[in-house]
Design an enzyme around this catalytic site. Structure first.
Site, PDB file in Angstrom:
ATOM      1  N   GLU B  41       0.843  -1.196   0.000  1.00 20.38           N
ATOM      2  CA  GLU B  41       0.000   0.000   0.000  1.00 20.38           C
ATOM      3  C   GLU B  41       0.885   1.256   0.000  1.00 20.38           C
ATOM      4  OE1 GLU B  41      -2.235   0.288   3.616  1.00 20.38           O
ATOM      5  OE2 GLU B  41      -3.579   1.837   2.849  1.00 20.38           O
ATOM      6  N   LYS B 112      -9.301   2.004  -2.346  1.00 26.00           N
ATOM      7  CA  LYS B 112      -9.581   1.515  -0.995  1.00 26.00           C
ATOM      8  C   LYS B 112     -10.943   2.029  -0.522  1.00 26.00           C
ATOM      9  CE  LYS B 112      -7.091   1.200   3.453  1.00 26.00           C
ATOM     10  NZ  LYS B 112      -5.835   1.619   4.146  1.00 26.00           N
ATOM     11  N   CYS B 148      -5.285  -3.236   2.405  1.00 26.15           N
ATOM     12  CA  CYS B 148      -5.162  -3.251   3.871  1.00 26.15           C
ATOM     13  C   CYS B 148      -6.510  -3.353   4.596  1.00 26.15           C
ATOM     14  CB  CYS B 148      -4.353  -2.035   4.326  1.00 26.15           C
ATOM     15  SG  CYS B 148      -3.532  -2.292   5.926  1.00 26.15           S
ATOM     16  N   SER B 302      18.359   4.583  30.612  1.00 14.82           N
ATOM     17  CA  SER B 302      19.396   5.043  29.679  1.00 14.82           C
ATOM     18  C   SER B 302      20.331   3.907  29.304  1.00 14.82           C
ATOM     19  CB  SER B 302      20.163   6.231  30.261  1.00 14.82           C
ATOM     20  OG  SER B 302      20.732   5.922  31.514  1.00 14.82           O
ATOM     21  N   ASN B 378      14.469  20.387  38.809  1.00 20.37           N
ATOM     22  CA  ASN B 378      14.288  20.554  37.364  1.00 20.37           C
ATOM     23  C   ASN B 378      15.482  21.250  36.720  1.00 20.37           C
ATOM     24  OD1 ASN B 378      11.795  19.299  37.021  1.00 20.37           O
ATOM     25  ND2 ASN B 378      10.641  21.148  37.550  1.00 20.37           N
TER      26      ASN B 378
END
EC number: 6.3.5.1
Lengths: 546, 546
Positions: B41, B112, B148, B302, B378
């Site tokens: 597609e 489609k 699809c 991490s 922060n």
């Protein structure tokens, strides 16, 4: 029959506040002698509720609210918009619907057929389109009730293959009522008037149109509800950017000319100004905050945002932070201070030199003597971002983003630096329009210092920097951007209009490469027909126009 | 008839690369004796092209590419997906279509009908649904070609009111071919197999299904193209997370059992691992970068991202930045260094103390002696964000974001701090799954230090901080989040499952209040059925569940 149009400011998902507002206005309409009071599309839950609609409990709360509202509908009927369940197994689970409530009961249900799914709209994500249509009978009249987009399929290149009014007209209705949630853009008021007039003329019926008013994060509803007679003549235009309730006599609308005063039409810049002030005000009110912080550079963008914030929140609730660096010119600090004095907001001066030097020092081993470049420019912008956010965290201020649409477009800004903020105030306003806004703000007295308006724009991140070092003149840039963004033109089409080929290609490349930055920017108050954000959805890792 | 399924990795808008890839695989299929080669597609432009589709010039480029491709379709036919113009005035301007190309000419066009418009899909934003259907005749066989979603409307609560195969079956086709762009989630492979098997059984036809493979920013296609016989038995399962081309004999698929080897089925965690590696690899390759940077804290998030990045890009292309503060424990730095040694990537150590103190100093006048609080926490996270971005700017590394889905959900992260990055690698992976991923990465040898896996999670932004100070245990948290996010359950439904009422309400409130943060986070590689980002669209200034 007397019809009240209730143009109200809803809050998405705040059922308690919305229900209270609706029931109060039912009583007000009743007191004014209305037989029917009309509320907007999805008034019960606010528009757009977005994926809240995917929570069953949210839909139940909508139904609960209607049950409460219905109690007030004695001696008056009411039309109100809400999402309802699709009881049929096939198709989407919900309809975007309107209830007609009379004598305390839901007497009729109207479902929306044409579901806007473009720009900021996602309605087919949630709703099944209606396929059956019938009028509502009330006090001997037949009402053709439609929901917003249902009346918008009458131009020469219609977006939908069907047209609800073509079905409803077969029942020979006496009046059209349209309930809407039709967002503001500076072009949209004229389009709306034209579309409704065209409907009145096509179906030879009067039209009563009620819109929402107020901002829902980035989307601003301007109100401006309308009444047309069967000839398509506008008979009433309700307030813009304010709540309003007016009662109209259906028979008089037909026969009497100019009975109802119309709102004064505003220029584009006046509209943008009022929309942005409302957008700021509602962002704060609806999220439960009252105080704003912003970085004030001495340049025009932050000056305009500061002035708008003071109008929306009161000068006493606005904190301007001046953060000069070693590259800031003397006039920058003075221009910023002049604005603070003119406008009487709070301010702090926090020089960034010491932190910039500390960054230079800790990064020196990793940077191994590489020369000053964009890295260090960005560090300065990001230090300012940290300071703004620190003021926000420490004192509960909400940070306003001051980027304009021209720089958002070409990526002339530092992510996590000057692109920080909870809401982008002028991110849908091109630089040339920012100058116009500044002049409009100064209409009665000098608020934004004249020097801020007349000096050449500069980011002041290196010695003697000017925007024009790396960007074309804004007069040219904004025209090319407008063609690309609002008009969806590719490079060939824009070049064909006479713009320089290399320049157009360079600018379109800048726009499309900057998509990764815009993805992470705050929501931007939408005032144009095509704003950055939810209404413009571009691939990030694409290879087109880059 | 021999049918080749070409499962390829396209690049959105990169017509040159896509066209070259398609023509090469036409020649390869021809060399392998195929009569027909089938591409996915929207193969011509890549999926999802999003608002690129609104540029006329983009649609012209799609048509130009097909003209080039058609030249190669001699002695072989080809099916390929692309957007085409809707020549009818009514309705949306485009169709999502497939061309059947034979002898160098487009012989049939299939459009489609069922346009997915939910989660990450926006197809009704662009495309008009097809309403007419007919089979393609080729070499004496009738092919029912669908696109699809057209095959996905066969469950008990169908999303659409029509079903293309119910129309096509009337022409008595011999085979179904479905071309798809069906994104990966760790649940989706099983669903896909079930849906295709159900179609085969319902219509008593073999099914040939070809999918895309590769990542387009956050959306990852896993390939896994499939062949079923008319009894619904799976006869072939192509590679996952890799390009593949295989040729199948239509007659043999009908009669021979187990001729084609199936891919080995992977566990959920194996799939997530492979998807994330592909996601990183394609993000870099398709945006023209090769080197990554990330902050390495000594914690598990991490560490896992670092390991995945090294597998995707090669250890020599990954820069880990250790940024200890005065609150960092000794083991954090050592755990991070152990990982660096195990994995042999680049690293720098940049202590942040000096800059943190400089911020304290310049902010002291404005802060007027107020005590250390979240603000200073922060600031530390944001200093690290600046350092990461400085490494990115100075050396051209792309910053990887390391936030997990649990913390994204509840807002346990600092905007413009640890929430920085170009792409969120594990933002769709809950914390408990991150632990599983770490163990899977360590399957053959210790890469992620055991201490990183077993120590209690901590942000280390104040003395002796632990995640469990402010969050419930991740085992409980992740279960509640899964019910709310993946299962779209509100508080009542979750509480009814036996979770603590106050806890559920607190968590749902945290999730919904954090929406303003998630709006500004990087795109997140999508591996679950409901990831944060384009597939989950919530109001910011709403008042529901907060």
């Amino acid at each position: 029959m007397k019809i009240a149009l209730a143009q109200l400011n809803y809050h998405i998902g705040n059922f308690e506040a919305n229900t209270q507002k609706i029931t109060e206005h039912i009583q007000l309409a009743k007191a004014k002698g209305a037989d029917l009071v009309v509320f907007a599309e999805l008034a019960i839950c606010g528009y757009p509720p977005r994926d809240f609609l995917e929570f069953d409990e949210f839909i139940v709360l909508c139904e609960d609210a209607v049950q409460e509202i219905a109690k007030y509908c004695t001696d008056i009927a009411c039309i109100v918009g809400l999402p309802i369940k699709n009881e049929v197994l096939q198709g989407k689970d919900l309809f975007n619907a309107a209830y007609f409530i009379e004598a305390g009961k839901v007497k009729a249900v109207v479902k929306k057929a044409l579901l806007p799914t473009y720009d900021v709209f996602d309605e087919y994500r949630y709703f099944e389109p209606a396929t059956q249509f019938s009028c509502i009978e009330f006090q001997g009249k037949k009402i053709a009730l439609t929901i917003c987009e249902d009346l918008w399929n009458i131009n020469d290149n219609p977006l939908y293959v069907s047209n609800p009014m073509d079905e409803l007209i077969k029942e020979q209705p006496d009046v059209m009522i349209n309930i809407a949630a039709s967002p503001f853009s500076y072009t949209h008021d004229d389009e709306r008037i034209q579309v409704l007039a065209d409907n009145a003329k096509k179906y030879k019926l009067p039209v009563f149109y009620v819109n929402q008013v107020g901002a829902q994060t980035e989307i601003i509803f301007d109100g401006g509800s309308l009444v047309f007679d069967a000839d398509g003549e506008m008979k009433a235009e309700m307030k813009y950017f304010e709540e309003d309730l007016q009662v109209f006599d259906l028979d008089e609308v037909e026969s009497v000319r100019n009975k109802y005063p119309k709102s004064e039409r505003l220029t584009d810049i006046e509209q943008i100004h009022d929309a942005l002030v409302l957008g700021i005000k509602d962002y704060f009110r609806k999220s439960g905050f009252s105080k704003a912080v912003l970085g004030l550079s001495g340049g025009i963008d932050s000056a305009v945002v500061c002035a708008l914030a003071c109008r929306a929140l009161g000068s006493e609730n606005v904190m301007a932070v001046l953060m000069p660096s070693k590259f800031s010119s003397d006039h920058s600090v003075q221009d910023a201070l002049d604005l603070v004095n003119n406008i009487d907001c709070m301010h702090e001066i926090v020089p960034i030199k010491e932190v910039a030097e500390a960054f230079d020092h800790i990064l020196a081993p990793a940077f191994k003597g590489l020369p000053f470049n964009l890295t260090e420019e960005n560090i300065q912008a990001r230090i300012r971002g940290i300071i703004n956010m620190a003021m926000s965290n420490k004192f509960g201020y909400i940070l306003l983003n001051t980027s304009n649409k021209s720089e958002c477009a070409v990526g002339y800004g530092t992510l996590y630096g000057d692109m920080c903020g909870a809401i982008g105030v002028i991110g849908d306003v091109y630089k040339m329009q920012v100058f116009e806004l500044a002049k409009y703000i100064n209409k009665e007295r000098e608020i934004i210092p004249v020097n801020t308006i007349v000096k050449p724009p500069s980011a002041e991140l290196r010695p003697d920097q000017k925007d024009s070092d790396s960007l074309p003149e804004y007069e040219i840039l904004d025209k090319i951007l407008y063609q690309h963004i609002e008009k969806k033109q590719g490079s060939k089409a824009i070049i064909a209009q006479g713009f320089d080929e290399a320049l157009v290609q360079r600018i379109l490349k800048m726009v499309n490469i900057a998509e990764f930055k815009r993805y992470q920017t705050p929501p931007i108050l939408r005032v144009s027909p095509k704003a950055f954000g939810m209404g413009r959805r571009m691939p990030i890792v694409g290879k087109y126009m880059v």
